[in-house]
Design a protein around this motif. Structure first.
Motif, PDB file in Angstrom:
ATOM      1  N   GLU A 120       0.541  -1.011  -0.211  1.00  0.00           N
ATOM      2  CA  GLU A 120       0.528  -0.141  -0.247  1.00  0.00           C
ATOM      3  C   GLU A 120       0.514   1.113   0.197  1.00  0.00           C
ATOM      4  O   GLU A 120       1.963   1.427   0.742  1.00  0.00           O
ATOM      5  N   VAL A 121       0.853   2.014  -1.155  1.00  0.00           N
ATOM      6  CA  VAL A 121       1.536   3.213  -1.219  1.00  0.00           C
ATOM      7  C   VAL A 121       0.724   4.394  -0.766  1.00  0.00           C
ATOM      8  O   VAL A 121      -0.463   4.710  -1.182  1.00  0.00           O
ATOM      9  N   HIS A 122       1.342   4.800  -0.086  1.00  0.00           N
ATOM     10  CA  HIS A 122       1.191   6.603   0.360  1.00  0.00           C
ATOM     11  C   HIS A 122       1.137   7.613  -0.409  1.00  0.00           C
ATOM     12  O   HIS A 122       2.005   7.871  -1.157  1.00  0.00           O
ATOM     13  N   PHE A 123      -0.423   7.960  -0.962  1.00  0.00           N
ATOM     14  CA  PHE A 123       0.408   9.041  -1.985  1.00  0.00           C
ATOM     15  C   PHE A 123      -0.380  10.517  -1.974  1.00  0.00           C
ATOM     16  O   PHE A 123      -1.256  10.941  -2.348  1.00  0.00           O
ATOM     17  N   LYS A 130      -5.578   8.712  -1.243  1.00  0.00           N
ATOM     18  CA  LYS A 130      -4.187   8.694  -0.576  1.00  0.00           C
ATOM     19  C   LYS A 130      -3.562   7.556  -0.493  1.00  0.00           C
ATOM     20  O   LYS A 130      -2.073   7.899  -0.559  1.00  0.00           O
ATOM     21  N   LYS A 131      -3.998   6.804  -0.616  1.00  0.00           N
ATOM     22  CA  LYS A 131      -3.569   5.525  -0.337  1.00  0.00           C
ATOM     23  C   LYS A 131      -3.547   4.175  -1.453  1.00  0.00           C
ATOM     24  O   LYS A 131      -5.389   4.088  -1.794  1.00  0.00           O
ATOM     25  N   ILE A 132      -2.697   4.039  -1.902  1.00  0.00           N
ATOM     26  CA  ILE A 132      -2.377   2.938  -3.246  1.00  0.00           C
ATOM     27  C   ILE A 132      -2.321   1.809  -3.130  1.00  0.00           C
ATOM     28  O   ILE A 132      -0.782   1.706  -3.185  1.00  0.00           O
ATOM     29  N   HIS A 195      -1.690   7.550 -12.247  1.00  0.00           N
ATOM     30  CA  HIS A 195      -0.868   7.742 -13.177  1.00  0.00           C
ATOM     31  C   HIS A 195       0.537   7.444 -12.701  1.00  0.00           C
ATOM     32  O   HIS A 195       2.156   7.998 -12.853  1.00  0.00           O
ATOM     33  N   GLU A 196      -0.024   9.457 -11.532  1.00  0.00           N
ATOM     34  CA  GLU A 196       1.163   9.490 -11.075  1.00  0.00           C
ATOM     35  C   GLU A 196       2.068   9.241  -9.937  1.00  0.00           C
ATOM     36  O   GLU A 196       3.276   8.974  -9.817  1.00  0.00           O
ATOM     37  N   CYS A 197       1.865   8.358  -9.161  1.00  0.00           N
ATOM     38  CA  CYS A 197       1.932   7.665  -8.293  1.00  0.00           C
ATOM     39  C   CYS A 197       2.713   6.783  -8.737  1.00  0.00           C
ATOM     40  O   CYS A 197       4.049   6.372  -8.924  1.00  0.00           O
ATOM     41  N   VAL A 198       2.456   5.559 -10.104  1.00  0.00           N
ATOM     42  CA  VAL A 198       3.076   4.274 -10.733  1.00  0.00           C
ATOM     43  C   VAL A 198       4.289   5.551 -11.334  1.00  0.00           C
ATOM     44  O   VAL A 198       5.262   4.851 -11.665  1.00  0.00           O
ATOM     45  N   LYS A 199       3.928   6.349 -12.427  1.00  0.00           N
ATOM     46  CA  LYS A 199       5.056   7.033 -13.392  1.00  0.00           C
ATOM     47  C   LYS A 199       5.611   6.245 -14.645  1.00  0.00           C
ATOM     48  O   LYS A 199       7.332   5.965 -13.876  1.00  0.00           O
ATOM     49  N   PRO A 200       4.866   5.251 -15.421  1.00  0.00           N
ATOM     50  CA  PRO A 200       5.569   4.712 -16.211  1.00  0.00           C
ATOM     51  C   PRO A 200       7.136   5.987 -16.717  1.00  0.00           C
ATOM     52  O   PRO A 200       7.125   7.136 -17.252  1.00  0.00           O
ATOM     53  N   THR A 201       8.005   4.712 -17.551  1.00  0.00           N
ATOM     54  CA  THR A 201       8.629   5.522 -18.302  1.00  0.00           C
ATOM     55  C   THR A 201       8.382   5.884 -19.526  1.00  0.00           C
ATOM     56  O   THR A 201       8.822   6.601 -20.254  1.00  0.00           O
TER      57      THR A 201
END
Length: 223
Positions: A120-123, A130-132, A195-201
């Motif tokens: 669980e990533v805090h964003f 806010k958590k994903i 998308h902004e949390c993962v930010k694919p290259t």
């Protein structure tokens, strides 16, 4: 924002290797995104057990072309996806087999992901979430390459590079988000947060065959 987009015509999957490499060369070449020794996670659209000719999932020939290109640049490739439904080894094996991913990795050093752990990533920057929860192969990657499939979608109207990242959320957590965010605006806002949390290259869309669906029928479209 300094993102670049390229579009290359490709009439058939037998021509996809050249098309993919040409498309990426127009935005700087694969060496701009992948360095020797990088752990590269390629995230195709494998939403469910659908055969390639149904044009629901990323075509295995398209996937193979991207793997070959990344390995030429020295990347170590893992294919990772969280399809609809349970996120477990049996489900992944079924999806990889029916969608042709087993064949896509033939002749390459690419590996299939069977790690079903997630974090669980805090964003705090998120506007809607806010958590994903995100699958760990994505979080552990040096480089993330997203391979969306050109399709229509019942809620968002269109599936592209942003929507494809919904498959980085494990299993039934996706159903929970669909239930909680059951209006288009809130659901799409969540996708932007993700998308902004993962930010694919890099994102490379498979649009050789697309899919257009209505409430009653689903048809393959030759773009």
């Amino acid at each position: 924002m300094n993102n670049k987009v390229s579009v290359v015509k490709c009439d058939r999957y037998s021509e996809v290797q050249n098309a993919v490499e040409n498309a990426v060369s127009l935005i700087g070449g694969i060496g701009k995104f992948v360095k020797k020794g990088d752990n590269v996670v390629i995230k195709p659209n494998l939403v469910s057990k659908k055969k390639p000719e149904e044009a629901v999932t990323t075509n295995p020939e398209f996937l193979h072309a991207v793997i070959v290109m990344v390995e030429k640049a020295g990347g170590n490739v893992t294919i990772a996806e969280s399809p609809g439904g349970p996120y477990n080894t049996a489900a992944l094996k079924g999806v990889y087999s029916v969608c042709g991913v087993d064949k896509a990795i033939e002749g390459t050093n690419a590996k299939l992901n069977f790690d079903t752990s997630f974090t669980e990533v805090h964003f705090p920057e998120g506007k809607t979430v806010k958590k994903i929860p995100i699958i760990n192969p994505i979080l552990n990657a040096d480089v993330i390459i997203s391979l969306p499939k050109l399709k229509t979608h019942a809620m968002t109207s269109y599936t592209g590079a942003v929507k494809n990242l919904f498959g980085t959320i494990p299993g039934t957590y996706k159903a929970e988000l669909h239930f909680r965010l059951n209006e288009r605006k809130s659901f799409c806002s969540m996708l932007v947060d993700l998308h902004e949390c993962v930010k694919p290259t890099l994102s490379i869309m498979d649009a050789v065959w697309g899919m257009e669906a209505t409430a009653r029928r689903q048809v393959r479209t030759d773009i």
